[in-house]
Design a protein around this motif. Sequence first.
Motif, mmCIF file in Angstrom:
data_model
loop_
_atom_site.group_PDB
_atom_site.id
_atom_site.type_symbol
_atom_site.label_atom_id
_atom_site.label_comp_id
_atom_site.label_asym_id
_atom_site.label_seq_id
_atom_site.Cartn_x
_atom_site.Cartn_y
_atom_site.Cartn_z
ATOM 1 N N ALA A 34 20.188 -9.576 -11.850
ATOM 2 C CA ALA A 34 20.572 -10.724 -11.023
ATOM 3 C C ALA A 34 21.890 -10.454 -10.298
ATOM 4 O O ALA A 34 22.142 -11.000 -9.224
ATOM 5 C CB ALA A 34 20.687 -11.986 -11.886
ATOM 6 N N GLU A 35 22.729 -9.591 -10.884
ATOM 7 C CA GLU A 35 24.018 -9.243 -10.284
ATOM 8 C C GLU A 35 23.888 -8.136 -9.247
ATOM 9 O O GLU A 35 24.880 -7.692 -8.669
ATOM 10 C CB GLU A 35 25.013 -8.808 -11.369
ATOM 11 N N GLY A 36 22.669 -7.631 -9.033
ATOM 12 C CA GLY A 36 22.432 -6.603 -8.032
ATOM 13 C C GLY A 36 22.683 -5.181 -8.501
ATOM 14 O O GLY A 36 22.777 -4.268 -7.691
ATOM 15 N N LYS A 37 22.744 -4.956 -9.823
ATOM 16 C CA LYS A 37 22.892 -3.601 -10.355
ATOM 17 C C LYS A 37 21.499 -2.986 -10.516
ATOM 18 O O LYS A 37 20.531 -3.695 -10.824
ATOM 19 C CB LYS A 37 23.624 -3.615 -11.692
ATOM 20 N N PHE A 38 21.419 -1.675 -10.324
ATOM 21 C CA PHE A 38 20.152 -0.956 -10.411
ATOM 22 C C PHE A 38 20.184 0.030 -11.570
ATOM 23 O O PHE A 38 21.205 0.661 -11.834
ATOM 24 C CB PHE A 38 19.881 -0.199 -9.106
ATOM 25 N N PHE A 39 19.024 0.174 -12.230
ATOM 26 C CA PHE A 39 18.872 1.089 -13.356
ATOM 27 C C PHE A 39 17.490 1.720 -13.297
ATOM 28 O O PHE A 39 16.556 1.122 -12.753
ATOM 29 C CB PHE A 39 19.003 0.343 -14.694
ATOM 30 N N ALA A 40 17.354 2.897 -13.911
ATOM 31 C CA ALA A 40 16.059 3.578 -13.979
ATOM 32 C C ALA A 40 15.787 4.001 -15.417
ATOM 33 O O ALA A 40 16.634 4.613 -16.071
ATOM 34 C CB ALA A 40 16.055 4.798 -13.068
ATOM 35 N N LEU A 41 14.607 3.642 -15.904
ATOM 36 C CA LEU A 41 14.158 4.013 -17.250
ATOM 37 C C LEU A 41 12.728 4.509 -17.177
ATOM 38 O O LEU A 41 11.958 4.085 -16.305
ATOM 39 C CB LEU A 41 14.161 2.804 -18.189
ATOM 40 N N GLU A 42 12.364 5.363 -18.122
ATOM 41 C CA GLU A 42 10.944 5.668 -18.252
ATOM 42 C C GLU A 42 10.259 4.362 -18.629
ATOM 43 O O GLU A 42 10.768 3.589 -19.446
ATOM 44 C CB GLU A 42 10.707 6.746 -19.308
ATOM 45 N N ASP A 43 9.112 4.105 -18.029
ATOM 46 C CA ASP A 43 8.448 2.802 -18.141
ATOM 47 C C ASP A 43 7.595 2.695 -19.403
ATOM 48 O O ASP A 43 6.388 2.504 -19.352
ATOM 49 C CB ASP A 43 7.599 2.554 -16.899
ATOM 50 N N ARG A 44 8.251 2.832 -20.559
ATOM 51 C CA ARG A 44 7.531 2.692 -21.832
ATOM 52 C C ARG A 44 8.518 2.298 -22.920
ATOM 53 O O ARG A 44 9.540 2.937 -23.110
ATOM 54 C CB ARG A 44 6.812 3.977 -22.219
ATOM 55 N N CYS A 45 8.189 1.250 -23.606
ATOM 56 C CA CYS A 45 9.035 0.793 -24.711
ATOM 57 C C CYS A 45 8.983 1.833 -25.841
ATOM 58 O O CYS A 45 7.914 2.389 -26.121
ATOM 59 C CB CYS A 45 8.520 -0.556 -25.213
ATOM 60 N N PRO A 46 10.112 2.090 -26.510
ATOM 61 C CA PRO A 46 10.087 3.063 -27.604
ATOM 62 C C PRO A 46 9.290 2.586 -28.822
ATOM 63 O O PRO A 46 8.989 3.388 -29.699
ATOM 64 C CB PRO A 46 11.567 3.252 -27.954
ATOM 65 N N HIS A 47 8.922 1.316 -28.863
ATOM 66 C CA HIS A 47 8.191 0.766 -30.003
ATOM 67 C C HIS A 47 6.707 1.109 -29.934
ATOM 68 O O HIS A 47 6.204 1.905 -30.709
ATOM 69 C CB HIS A 47 8.413 -0.754 -30.050
ATOM 70 N N LYS A 48 5.998 0.514 -28.982
ATOM 71 C CA LYS A 48 4.550 0.725 -28.860
ATOM 72 C C LYS A 48 4.156 1.112 -27.438
ATOM 73 O O LYS A 48 3.027 0.866 -27.008
ATOM 74 C CB LYS A 48 3.781 -0.538 -29.270
ATOM 75 N N GLN A 49 5.099 1.686 -26.690
ATOM 76 C CA GLN A 49 4.866 2.205 -25.343
ATOM 77 C C GLN A 49 4.500 1.125 -24.317
ATOM 78 O O GLN A 49 3.871 1.412 -23.302
ATOM 79 C CB GLN A 49 3.787 3.294 -25.331
ATOM 80 N N GLY A 50 4.892 -0.125 -24.568
ATOM 81 C CA GLY A 50 4.630 -1.210 -23.623
ATOM 82 C C GLY A 50 5.314 -0.963 -22.281
ATOM 83 O O GLY A 50 6.339 -0.285 -22.211
ATOM 84 N N PRO A 51 4.754 -1.521 -21.198
ATOM 85 C CA PRO A 51 5.317 -1.319 -19.865
ATOM 86 C C PRO A 51 6.581 -2.158 -19.649
ATOM 87 O O PRO A 51 6.505 -3.362 -19.392
ATOM 88 C CB PRO A 51 4.186 -1.764 -18.935
ATOM 89 N N LEU A 52 7.729 -1.541 -19.729
ATOM 90 C CA LEU A 52 8.988 -2.274 -19.562
ATOM 91 C C LEU A 52 9.086 -2.921 -18.185
ATOM 92 O O LEU A 52 9.724 -3.961 -18.029
ATOM 93 C CB LEU A 52 10.179 -1.344 -19.805
ATOM 94 N N SER A 53 8.434 -2.321 -17.187
ATOM 95 C CA SER A 53 8.483 -2.885 -15.830
ATOM 96 C C SER A 53 7.855 -4.275 -15.756
ATOM 97 O O SER A 53 8.130 -5.034 -14.829
ATOM 98 C CB SER A 53 7.783 -1.957 -14.839
ATOM 99 N N ASP A 54 7.019 -4.624 -16.727
ATOM 100 C CA ASP A 54 6.413 -5.960 -16.779
ATOM 101 C C ASP A 54 7.240 -6.933 -17.615
ATOM 102 O O ASP A 54 6.855 -8.077 -17.800
ATOM 103 C CB ASP A 54 5.000 -5.885 -17.374
#
Length: 111
Positions: A34-54
């Motif tokens: 919301a503050e306009g900062k940008f980040f990049a992560l691999e799109d998989r939760c370390p728990h059960k590989q859920g799509p973090l982008s969602d």
Amino acid sequence: MALWLDIGPAADVPSQGARKLMFAGRQIAIFRTAEGKFFALEDRCPHKQGPLSDGIVHGDCVTCPLHGWVISLASGTAQGADAGQVLSLPLALEGDRLKLDIAVLSSAAAE
């Protein structure tokens, strides 16, 4: 050594949301707070590989949509009592363009 790839306009990433892209066989999520900062992560939760982008972006974290794990956008580490980490990639904003350091993907693939 950094290897910067232009991945498009910052305006393509919604506020408190994410944009997905595929690179080197990995799904990458580009987040905007919301503050306009940008980040990049691999799109998989370390728990059960859920799509973090969602997931839900709040502050400098994202909550996985599958099981509610909270992941730091800055480091990729699970917060609170959860343990685990997802690959975090350097991202730069130059003017209105986002650039991703893809050298990190080459290093991670070699591990």
